[in-house]
Design an enzyme around this catalytic site. Structure first.
Site, PDB file in Angstrom:
ATOM      1  N   LYS A  72       1.131  -1.181  -0.373  1.00 56.51           N
ATOM      2  CA  LYS A  72       0.058   0.162   0.112  1.00 56.51           C
ATOM      3  C   LYS A  72       1.222   1.135  -0.215  1.00 56.51           C
ATOM      4  O   LYS A  72       1.925   1.338   0.749  1.00 56.51           O
ATOM      5  CB  LYS A  72      -0.908   0.216   1.319  1.00 56.51           C
ATOM      6  CG  LYS A  72      -1.841   1.047   1.250  1.00 56.51           C
ATOM      7  CD  LYS A  72      -2.876   0.788   2.632  1.00 56.51           C
ATOM      8  CE  LYS A  72      -4.123   1.944   3.050  1.00 56.51           C
ATOM      9  NZ  LYS A  72      -4.479   1.637   3.762  1.00 56.51           N
TER      10      LYS A  72
ATOM     11  N   SER B 151      -9.434   1.367   3.001  1.00 55.06           N
ATOM     12  CA  SER B 151      -8.813   2.554   2.036  1.00 55.06           C
ATOM     13  C   SER B 151      -7.714   1.819   1.369  1.00 55.06           C
ATOM     14  O   SER B 151      -7.077   2.111   0.056  1.00 55.06           O
ATOM     15  CB  SER B 151      -7.627   3.394   2.607  1.00 55.06           C
ATOM     16  OG  SER B 151      -7.381   2.919   3.913  1.00 55.06           O
TER      17      SER B 151
ATOM     18  N   SER C 137     -10.116  -0.847   7.415  1.00 50.81           N
ATOM     19  CA  SER C 137      -9.708  -0.630   5.867  1.00 50.81           C
ATOM     20  C   SER C 137      -8.451  -1.593   5.461  1.00 50.81           C
ATOM     21  O   SER C 137      -8.183  -1.879   3.671  1.00 50.81           O
ATOM     22  CB  SER C 137      -8.359   0.424   5.699  1.00 50.81           C
ATOM     23  OG  SER C 137      -9.331   1.722   5.557  1.00 50.81           O
TER      24      SER C 137
END
Ligand code: GLN
Length: 485
Positions: free
Chosen positions: A78, A153, A177
């Site tokens: 990420k 997210s 997330s």
């Protein structure tokens, strides 16, 4: 030689027996991302040169007989994990030009294990969101349905695995997330106990809630990744000095006598019928394995949304004060004076949702409102933690849905922040309590995946992975592939 939908365990075997090299695999993965990622937008940056150098080093290590289980495996991080020499944006314009001078502990641990990092995945700006629509780099499309969000997210990591680019990716979970995008994209995703995985070098959102974890197809792969990630780190003051078990060794443990709590509050109004059915059907499978289902109550669950949406923005408003146009990141053109530079750099550099959170958090922390909002939210946090402590006196684990609905359409919630916040009803309380939880595939509603939420007491990650693995032995939801491939 592209091998979409291989698991980490399968790829490791192929590398070990010489069916392919890490260089061949890595070249294929990068070519595949270049050819197909325009459909999903799951990556922000590729690090081709570094990845090929890492692959060559991995091949040498395999040849020398000193490979670890993740050696040579292509993966993605990420874009919230700082990677030395590789641009790290947090999905924000304000960090569009930021190349970290240091490596996050998690990404360093994967480098030490010989894994290959092919690039950085898309995310909601500063990990604030539940849909991946707030990224400066554009929305991510769910490989299961390109009109749907992948969740957020960590939506880029979820889409990158669901699209078959990489077998595993890292995510972070401040309020859901990892679990919510895993549920929306038919993946296994685990948010470990707060402090289990180092936060050093992960761009901070809400420091008392942030925790990193793996996103994979299978529980076995999640165990392989967590074996690498879950280490004590003296560079993180909240890192737990708890011994790391080998998470792969207990995957097949018997579940006879396991007590599963099912909270009534997880099945009340607001939960889509199809999600409720799929969740209950998955829970029922455990009865056949000798588990006992017990009705429980988490009376303060509803308060998790207001409490979280005071605490997380408060911490964020403080964490994000460092982006001032001075030290690093975006600086506005031709500032008139220092104040103008601060104001315009932040006004131009941050997106709408991030600004909203900074304003909410600054308000909640300001004199006169601090007791009414922040202190009250902290009291509720304690009540929620106590609810879980009481529940775990009665049961070993808790199960329920991850999300009220399957993945929603892109654009359907983006004009209504509160509707977006309500999506987090089942995930936020875990972060407030600091306990571990995961999502494992539990079926589909109208072609969109549904996840089963498995929650445990502090440091029960091995048990959670064991429980998910057992379901994956008797179902094949996790092996399904999206038609868009
Ligand atoms: N949706 C939640 C939020 O927007 C959780 C995000 C996260 O876990 N990073 O804050």
């Amino acid at each position: 030689m592209t091998m979409p939908y291989s698991t980490i365990a399968q790829l490791a075997k192929g590398l070990q027996d010489g069916s392919f090299s890490s260089r061949e695999l890595t070249q294929d993965v990068i070519a595949d991302i270049k050819a197909r990622d325009q459909h999903y937008n799951s990556f922000i940056s590729l690090s081709e040169d570094q990845a090929l150098a890492q692959a060559d080093a991995a091949d040498a290590r395999i040849a020398a007989g000193s490979a670890a289980p993740m050696t040579g495996i292509p993966m993605a991080h990420k874009d919230l994990f700082c990677t030395q020499g590789v641009r790290t944006t947090a999905g924000s314009k304000i960090l569009d030009n930021f190349v970290p001078p240091y490596e996050s502990t998690v990404s360093q641990l994967f480098l030490d294990a010989g894994a290959v990092s092919v690039g950085k995945t898309n995310l909601d700006e500063f990990a604030m969101g539940s849909s991946n629509e707030s990224s400066f780099y554009g929305a991510v499309h769910n490989p299961w349905d390109l009109n749907a969000v992948p969740g957020g997210s960590s939506g880029g990591s979820a889409a990158a695995v669901a699209a078959g680019f990489v077998a595993g990716a890292t995510g972070t979970d401040t309020g859901g997330s990892i679990r919510q995008p895993a549920a929306f994209c038919n993946l296994t995703g685990i948010r470990p106990t707060y402090g289990r995985v180092s936060r050093f070098g992960i761009i901070a959102y809400a420091s008392s809630l942030d925790q990193a974890g793996p996103m994979t197809h299978t529980a076995e792969d999640a165990a392989l990744m967590l074996n690498v990630m879950a280490q004590f780190d003296p560079q993180d003051s909240t890192s737990a000095q708890v011994e790391t078990p080998d998470y792969t060794t207990s995957l097949n443990d018997s579940l006879a006598g396991l007590k599963i709590g099912v909270p009534t509050e997880f099945f009340e109004a607001g939960l889509a019928a199809g999600v409720a059915e799929a969740t209950m059907a998955a829970i029922k499978q455990y009865e056949a394995m000798g588990a006992e289902i017990v009705d429980i109550s988490l009376p303060n669950l509803k308060l998790s949304i207001p409490a979280y949406y005071v605490i997380a923005p408060s911490e964020a408003s403080s964490n994000l004060s460092r982006y001032d146009g001075v030290r690093y990141g975006y600086r506005c053109d031709d500032p008139a004076d220092l104040m103008d530079m601060y104001c315009r750099s932040r006004a131009e550099g941050f997106g709408e949702e991030v600004k909203r959170r900074i304003m909410v958090g600054t308000y909640a922390l300001s004199e006169g409102f601090y007791d009414a909002y922040y202190v009250k939210a902290q009291r509720i946090r304690r009540m929620i933690k106590d609810d879980y402590a009481r529940a775990f006196e009665q049961v070993d684990v808790i199960m329920g849905p991850v999300t009220p609905t399957p993945a929603f359409d892109i654009g359907s919630h983006s004009k209504d922040p509160v509707a977006m916040y309500l999506e987090d009803i089942y995930t936020l309380s875990i972060n407030l309590a600091g306990i571990p939880a995961m999502s494992t595939p539990a079926g589909f509603v109208n072609g969109r995946p549904v996840g089963l939420h498995i929650m445990g007491n502090y440091f029960s990650e091995a048990k959670l992975l064991n429980i998910a693995h057992k379901l994956q032995q008797v179902t094949d939801w996790h092996l399904q592939q999206p038609q868009s491939l």
